[in-house]
Design an enzyme around this catalytic site. Structure first.
Site, mmCIF file in Angstrom:
data_model
loop_
_atom_site.group_PDB
_atom_site.id
_atom_site.type_symbol
_atom_site.label_atom_id
_atom_site.label_comp_id
_atom_site.label_asym_id
_atom_site.label_seq_id
_atom_site.Cartn_x
_atom_site.Cartn_y
_atom_site.Cartn_z
ATOM 1 N N GLU A 119 -5.740 3.684 -1.311
ATOM 2 C CA GLU A 119 -7.117 3.756 -0.851
ATOM 3 C C GLU A 119 -7.927 4.703 -1.702
ATOM 4 O O GLU A 119 -7.407 5.683 -2.215
ATOM 5 C CB GLU A 119 -7.140 4.276 0.591
ATOM 6 C CG GLU A 119 -6.256 3.463 1.484
ATOM 7 C CD GLU A 119 -6.143 4.036 2.881
ATOM 8 O OE1 GLU A 119 -6.949 4.916 3.228
ATOM 9 O OE2 GLU A 119 -5.258 3.594 3.605
ATOM 10 N N CYS A 143 3.290 15.688 6.403
ATOM 11 C CA CYS A 143 2.392 16.317 7.389
ATOM 12 C C CYS A 143 2.316 15.408 8.620
ATOM 13 O O CYS A 143 2.019 14.217 8.499
ATOM 14 C CB CYS A 143 1.007 16.541 6.791
ATOM 15 S SG CYS A 143 1.044 17.559 5.305
#
Ligand code: SAH
Length: 394
Positions: A119, A143
């Site tokens: 993206e 994360c």
């Protein structure tokens, strides 16, 4: 002046990130991708008996002229255009989706030559035309609140693939507008792929490239001290943003698993060394997660940790990812958090959420698209994204 694509700098070899608990990288052969570093074009032109300045003319068409094909490079001899077409690839990606939000944010989901998807985003803010680009397919840092890392890292992006994101996004602008800022905050950990990221950013800065000043380029990292030190030694002119999310090791390791082998103290020390070399104000990023890292005590601890530095604290309210259990902070918690830091003398900025309706937080569009591409639906192109019910524009 140095050539925009200096010779002998690049193969498409992909090295794995050093701190990559879920890494399984692979190689991609893109030797004839025109945007890869190296002298393939110059060598080929010489073999064809073409003057050396043609390489520069071709790149001018690409970077300044926004050409999409060799056929558009109308001042080149027709035979040369045809030969270039068969020798070199201009685009290794295709646009799988293109979303535009009401606030002018545009997001591209690009399909790479090997079918993986990444993206990149164009943000419009006043005069600024900022692009957010990806550095890897997926991410190894893990994360817990981030959509990019859910499936680990697949591979590093090549320099050409990183430059291609810039060129594709620049082509979304009207002819009189130019990209002004770059943030490397898309999918992936840029400091785990510095060998590809730095040459791409050099192209972005070059006057024959996009001519974006280094001061307007931000590299965001989870905080990998050896790679931060490499940047300090080699190229401290970038704006560095360090993703902290917690001020103590116990919580940071829960939120940012790669922290276990590093520790907050080592990240801060490396950030300080970068600051000493660059003289540029550091940014610390802190994703605020409801009832997880947003208490008064968390704010006080954070103020103690970053206090006394020439730094900006960028507080980013959690952008919900479908299927993840985390909560957005309440407005009260957010205000208390910011007020506590400000009263401790910390320079705080709250990041406005742009493009939330188009899932502009990293990794979200890719996942949504993968869900939509389940065997039932085979259409890829779409201009109106389906929103998870929890997602509302701000
Ligand atoms: N790996 C780098 C750069 C990519 S992430 C880094 O960790 O900094 C860019 C920023 O977006 C990071 O601060 C990251 O923590 C944040 N981010 C990731 N997922 C998010 C989410 N769902 N909501 C808000 N911010 C998020």
């Amino acid at each position: 002046m140095e050539e925009i694509y200096p010779t002998g700098t690049g193969s498409a070899r992909v090295s794995g990130p050093s701190a990559a608990p879920r890494s399984h990288t692979m190689e991609l052969a893109t030797s004839r991708h025109l945007l890869e570093p190296g002298d393939a074009l110059a060598t080929w032109l010489a073999e064809q008996g073409q003057p050396a300045w043609r390489a520069k003319a071709i790149r001018r068409w690409l970077f300044a002229g926004r050409a999409m094909s060799f056929a558009e490079m109308t001042d080149l001899p027709a035979a040369l255009r045809g030969a270039l077409e068969s020798e070199f690839t201009l685009w290794t990606t295709s646009i799988a989706m293109h979303h535009r939000a009401d606030d002018g944010t545009e997001k591209l989901l690009l399909e790479l030559a090997d079918g993986h998807r990444i993206e990149c985003v164009l943000l419009r803010d006043g005069d600024r035309r900022t692009v957010c680009i990806s550095s890897q397919v997926g991410c190894a840092m893990g994360c817990v609140f981030c959509a990019s890392g859910i499936d680990g890292v697949v591979r590093n992006l090549t320099t050409g693939e990183i430059v291609e994101q810039l060129l594709r996004l620049a082509r979304l602008l009207p002819a009189h507008e130019r990209l002004s800022h770059i943030v490397v905050m898309g999918m992936g950990e840029p400091l785990a792929n510095l060998d590809r990221v730095l040459p791409a950013l050099a192209v972005a800065q070059h006057p024959d490239g996009l001519g974006i000043s280094q001061r307007r380029i931000t590299i965001s990292t989870v905080g990998l001290p050896p790679a931060m030190d490499r940047l300090t030694a080699e190229n401290p002119g970038y704006h560095l943003a360090v993703s902290l999310h917690a001020a103590d090791d116990e919580l940071r390791t829960r939120l940012v698993p790669v922290n276990k082998a590093i520790g907050v103290e080592a990240v801060m020390a490396a950030a300080d060394r970068y600051w000493e070399a660059s003289g540029r104000r550091l940014t610390f990023e802190y994703v605020l997660l409801g009832e997880l890292n947003d208490s008064l005590e968390h704010a006080r601890r954070l103020a103690r940790l970053i206090g006394g530095r020439a730094a900006l604290l960028n507080v980013i309210p959690y952008n919900p990812v479908a299927g993840m259990p985390w909560k957005e902070p309440t407005p009260e918690a957010r205000e208390r958090f910011i007020a506590t830091l400000e009263s401790a003398g910390i320079n705080v900025q709250i990041r406005r959420r742009k493009g939330a309706r188009i899932n502009a937080a990293c990794g979200q569009l890719r996942r949504l698209a993968a869900q939509e591409m389940s065997p039932k639906s085979s259409t890829v192109a779409s201009t109106s994204p389906r929103m998870p019910p929890s997602q509302t524009a701000q």
